[in-house]
Design a protein around this motif. Structure first.
Motif, PDB file in Angstrom:
ATOM      1  N   GLY A   1      23.224 -37.393   5.937  1.00 58.20           N
ATOM      2  CA  GLY A   1      24.677 -37.519   5.805  1.00 58.20           C
ATOM      3  C   GLY A   1      25.321 -36.365   6.510  1.00 58.20           C
ATOM      4  O   GLY A   1      24.631 -35.445   6.951  1.00 58.20           O
ATOM      5  N   PHE A   2      26.644 -36.390   6.645  1.00 57.93           N
ATOM      6  CA  PHE A   2      27.309 -35.264   7.290  1.00 57.93           C
ATOM      7  C   PHE A   2      27.221 -34.041   6.385  1.00 57.93           C
ATOM      8  O   PHE A   2      27.248 -34.157   5.163  1.00 57.93           O
ATOM      9  CB  PHE A   2      28.779 -35.609   7.572  1.00 57.93           C
ATOM     10  CG  PHE A   2      28.962 -36.281   8.906  1.00 57.93           C
ATOM     11  CD1 PHE A   2      27.972 -37.101   9.424  1.00 57.93           C
ATOM     12  CD2 PHE A   2      30.131 -36.085   9.634  1.00 57.93           C
ATOM     13  CE1 PHE A   2      28.138 -37.718  10.650  1.00 57.93           C
ATOM     14  CE2 PHE A   2      30.296 -36.695  10.866  1.00 57.93           C
ATOM     15  CZ  PHE A   2      29.300 -37.508  11.378  1.00 57.93           C
ATOM     16  N   PRO A   3      27.130 -32.856   6.976  1.00 60.66           N
ATOM     17  CA  PRO A   3      26.998 -31.649   6.161  1.00 60.66           C
ATOM     18  C   PRO A   3      28.330 -31.260   5.523  1.00 60.66           C
ATOM     19  O   PRO A   3      29.388 -31.641   6.022  1.00 60.66           O
ATOM     20  CB  PRO A   3      26.559 -30.600   7.174  1.00 60.66           C
ATOM     21  CG  PRO A   3      27.154 -31.056   8.455  1.00 60.66           C
ATOM     22  CD  PRO A   3      27.157 -32.548   8.413  1.00 60.66           C
ATOM     23  N   ARG A   4      28.244 -30.508   4.433  1.00 59.54           N
ATOM     24  CA  ARG A   4      29.470 -29.998   3.797  1.00 59.54           C
ATOM     25  C   ARG A   4      29.632 -28.513   4.056  1.00 59.54           C
ATOM     26  O   ARG A   4      30.642 -27.941   3.751  1.00 59.54           O
ATOM     27  CB  ARG A   4      29.384 -30.180   2.278  1.00 59.54           C
ATOM     28  CG  ARG A   4      29.043 -31.548   1.826  1.00 59.54           C
ATOM     29  CD  ARG A   4      30.315 -32.358   1.580  1.00 59.54           C
ATOM     30  NE  ARG A   4      29.962 -33.729   1.299  1.00 59.54           N
ATOM     31  CZ  ARG A   4      29.340 -34.103   0.189  1.00 59.54           C
ATOM     32  NH1 ARG A   4      29.043 -33.220  -0.731  1.00 59.54           N
ATOM     33  NH2 ARG A   4      29.028 -35.361  -0.007  1.00 59.54           N
ATOM     34  N   GLU A   5      28.543 -27.888   4.522  1.00 57.60           N
ATOM     35  CA  GLU A   5      28.633 -26.446   4.735  1.00 57.60           C
ATOM     36  C   GLU A   5      27.917 -26.018   6.013  1.00 57.60           C
ATOM     37  O   GLU A   5      27.272 -26.833   6.670  1.00 57.60           O
ATOM     38  CB  GLU A   5      28.064 -25.706   3.524  1.00 57.60           C
ATOM     39  CG  GLU A   5      26.731 -26.252   3.062  1.00 57.60           C
ATOM     40  CD  GLU A   5      26.398 -25.817   1.639  1.00 57.60           C
ATOM     41  OE1 GLU A   5      25.266 -25.358   1.449  1.00 57.60           O
ATOM     42  OE2 GLU A   5      27.272 -25.936   0.741  1.00 57.60           O
ATOM     43  N   GLU A   6      28.081 -24.746   6.293  1.00 52.49           N
ATOM     44  CA  GLU A   6      27.471 -24.190   7.503  1.00 52.49           C
ATOM     45  C   GLU A   6      25.948 -24.274   7.429  1.00 52.49           C
ATOM     46  O   GLU A   6      25.381 -24.355   6.350  1.00 52.49           O
ATOM     47  CB  GLU A   6      27.851 -22.711   7.639  1.00 52.49           C
ATOM     48  CG  GLU A   6      29.317 -22.465   7.908  1.00 52.49           C
ATOM     49  CD  GLU A   6      29.538 -21.051   8.439  1.00 52.49           C
ATOM     50  OE1 GLU A   6      28.786 -20.151   8.036  1.00 52.49           O
ATOM     51  OE2 GLU A   6      30.443 -20.870   9.263  1.00 52.49           O
TER      52      GLU A   6
END
Ligand code: ADP
Ligand code: MG
Length: 686
Positions: free
Chosen positions: A49-54
């Motif tokens: 899935g798309f990341p939420r953090e660095e």
């Protein structure tokens, strides 16, 4: 369909300029292309899935471009931004911003509505999560498998003139078109590592980390196996040649051993036994004897020669330098005098001089000692039964070969004080049997090694004087790079004058390669007899010189010597009962130099030094690239894959032992390995 051995120039889909670029890397056939292995991999398997953090690890994502924007800043500079949205959005989905600075072509390639696959590190910029300058690709058709993304992606060693992408594309295409049947798997039957074609596919485009490991195992094994087949073939070819037994009943040897002023070490006894068995066998001996400096190889060599002499054969002992040949000569004359063995010396400088009543003409000599001159001069060997080559690392491979291609084949013993790590012994000297003297005579004094700089010179000098006053002798060694250069000789002479002043009243002598042979010999003799106390020298004293009373070695500019060479030099001291001291003077204190010199401070074990040397320099340099004759390994690592090398060696040996000339139908497929590799230069003592 293309064939594994097909020239790339026949493949019309490869543009000509690329062919030229490939040729620079000696990639001319499909086979070469597919064995140009990745140097590393990037995990570009798609993120769930798309990341939420660095993230510090780059990740691979796939999504739809929902917006593009060109922004200007600082006048003429431009940022191109594309907003990427997850394909199956959910309530928590956050879009990702892709950003490129001043890259005009990117904005021409990306448009709203496209599907993209991207690879990069997510970074927070303000409140937005961004990928800056990601690698990307536009997905035209979801069915289409990407070569470059959504997989574990191969990264190739520098391919000048070809981008990673282009190179990867070529390999991918070649694998697609390849006729599977043209890729032969040449492994021993009992080895179950799959087939070569699968290994090639997986090494370039692995399905998973596990299949990558499996592919590498296959390819490393087959690389090592091919190498060991060549080595084993050599080995068995030698054993098939006509040889003779060259072994007396040992009465002469017994007499010699009785007369020695010391007892042999267990290791020496064991090795003499191994040699005796080889000498007694009909097949020619090809044996490597390894033993650290001072371990007592000479006695072992003499023992072998006496066995041959007793059986009525001549034996030859070859040394790399004249000093060493002369030393062997005087040692042998002394020790063998009571046995009335006839000995002659043959070097470039001294053709027929006699030293002792035992000296014999070449025709009647039983033991002939010489330098390289022995190879080229017209020495007539009557019944040459045994050749001993001392300090072999100083001999070129071809020189060895030259002496030992005589018929009938004499037994050959090669001795070296350069300890060779085990994996290398299986390769560089893989065609030889190996004996090791792994024990020092117990009477030896310890060697203490210390690295010092000029600020400590005063202390060092007074320490040297103490040792001299106690009756010991010292070496002072200079790293003259090229002995033929006048300037270096001048420098040595100048240093010598200074040392003479410093060490007054003790007698100093100067020794270097430009001094004529007979004079050199006199200088060495005086030092050996204790008539001079200090020898200021270049590395001509490096090998073999044996003066037990010398207890101090000062090495100037130690940083200019290699680790192995320093260890060799240090071996000139600590040969008697006294404690000895090696002082490494060094002004250049780079971390590399200090690492090197610290090894010597820590250990006096030659094998440990060799391993450390290997770690620091790699196998090529360890032996001198030109002499190692090692084929460049494409994938295998001699150090980390050592256990694989051992297995490959066992497998190859078993095959050739059962069928030395590969006659059986079953073994036909191995023949190509040996024929193909024949041009290469392995060590060749056969
Ligand atoms: P290297 O292996 O470096 O060629 P050498 O054969 O020159 O060493 O031996 C070094 C010295 O040790 C020589 O003086 C030799 O006589 C002596 N030596 C050899 N074997 C023994 C032993 N078993 N016990 C004591 N001294 C020995
Ligand atoms: Mg020696």
């Amino acid at each position: 369909m293309i064939q594994f051995s097909q020239p790339l120039s026949e493949l019309d889909w490869i543009p000509r300029p690329k062919l030229v670029a490939l040729r620079r890397f000696e990639i001319e056939r499909v086979e070469h292309l597919l064995t140009h292995f990745p140097s590393r991999y990037e995990d570009r398997t798609e993120f769930s899935g798309f990341p939420r953090e660095e993230s510090d690890v780059p990740i691979c994502l796939c999504g739809e471009v929902v917006k593009t924007q060109l922004r200007r800043f600082g006048g003429w500079k431009k940022i191109f931004e594309a907003t990427l949205q997850e394909t199956n959005t959910n309530a928590l989905s956050q879009p990702l911003v892709l950003r490129w600075f001043n890259l005009h072509y990117v904005q021409k390639m990306i448009a709203t509505g496209q599907r993209l696959v991207v690879f990069g590190k997510p970074r927070l910029r303000g409140r937005r999560l961004c990928l800056e300058h990601p690698e990307f690709e536009v997905i035209e058709n979801d069915e289409e498998i990407s070569v470059h993304f959504r997989r574990i992606t191969p990264i190739y060693p520098a391919t000048e003139g070809l981008s990673q992408r282009a190179f990867r594309g070529l390999i991918y295409q070649a694998l697609q078109d390849l006729d599977k049947a043209s890729v032969e798997t040449i492994l021993p039957n009992e080895v179950d590592l799959g087939v070569r074609i699968d290994a090639l596919k997986q090494i370039h485009f692995p399905d998973s980390q596990a299949s990558l490991v499996a592919a590498r195992n296959h390819l490393v094994f087959s690389e090592f196996f091919a190498m060991q087949m060549v080595i084993a073939a050599r080995r068995f070819a030698t054993s098939l040649r006509s040889g003779q037994a060259h072994c007396g009943d040992g009465a002469l040897l017994e007499k010699f051993l009785h007369g020695l002023p010391f007892d042999l070490t267990d290791a020496q006894i064991r090795v003499i036994d191994e040699l005796r068995r080889d000498l007694a066998a009909g097949r020619p001996m090809s044996r490597l004897l390894q033993g650290d400096v001072g371990s007592g190889k000479t006695v072992v060599a003499i023992a072998a020669m006496l066995l041959a002499v007793e059986a009525g054969f001549q034996a030859a002992l070859m040394a790399p330098t004249q000093i060493l040949a002369e030393q062997h000569y005087s040692v042998l004359c002394r020790w063998l005098e009571p046995l009335s063995v006839r000995i002659s010396l043959r070097t470039a400088d001294r053709q027929e001089e006699s030293f002792s009543p035992l000296v014999a003409g070449e025709e009647t000599a039983q033991i002939i000692i010489g330098t390289h001159a022995l190879l080229y001069g017209g020495v007539s060997f009557d019944h040459l039964g045994l050749v001993v080559i001392d300090e072999q690392h100083k001999f070129g491979v071809s020189q060895r070969a030259r002496l030992t291609t005589r018929e009938p084949t004499p037994d050959v013993l090669v001795m070296t004080a350069t300890p060779i790590p085990r994996t290398l012994t299986m390769t560089v000297y893989g065609d030889l049997d190996v004996s090791v003297i792994d024990e020092m005579p117990s009477s030896r004094g310890k060697i203490i090694t210390a690295v010092r700089d000029q600020s400590k010179f005063g202390d060092v000098l007074s320490f040297m004087r103490e040792q001299l006053e106690a009756g010991r002798q010292v070496y002072i060694v200079y790293p003259l790079i090229d002995e033929s250069e006048k300037l270096d000789v001048k420098a040595a002479v100048a240093e010598f004058e200074i040392w003479r002043e410093r060490l007054r009243p003790f007698r100093c002598e100067l020794l270097h390669g430009r001094i004529p042979g007979p004079e050199k010999q006199l200088i060495m003799d005086r030092f050996r007899r204790g008539e001079s106390s200090a020898l200021i020298s270049t590395t001509v004293i490096e090998v073999g010189v044996d003066v037990p009373n010398a207890t101090v070695m000062l090495i100037e500019n130690a940083e200019r010597f290699g680790l192995a060479q320093l260890h060799q030099l240090r071996g000139r001291i600590g040969r008697g009962e006294h404690k000895s001291y090696c002082i490494l003077f060094c002004e250049e204190k780079s971390s590399e130099t200090m690492a090197k010199l610290t090894v010597l401070e820590k250990t006096s074990d030659g094998f440990e030094v060799a391993e450390a040397d290997w770690d620091m320099r790699g196998p090529g340099d360890l032996l001198g690239t030109s002499q190692s004759g090692l084929p460049a390994l494409k994938l295998g690592n001699l150090k980390t894959d050592a256990h694989v090398m051992r297995q490959a060696r066992e497998a190859a040996t078993a095959i050739l032992r059962a069928d030395p000339t590969l006659q059986s139908r079953e073994n036909q497929r191995f023949r190509s390995l040996i024929v193909e590799e024949r041009g290469r230069t392995f060590s060749n003592v056969s």
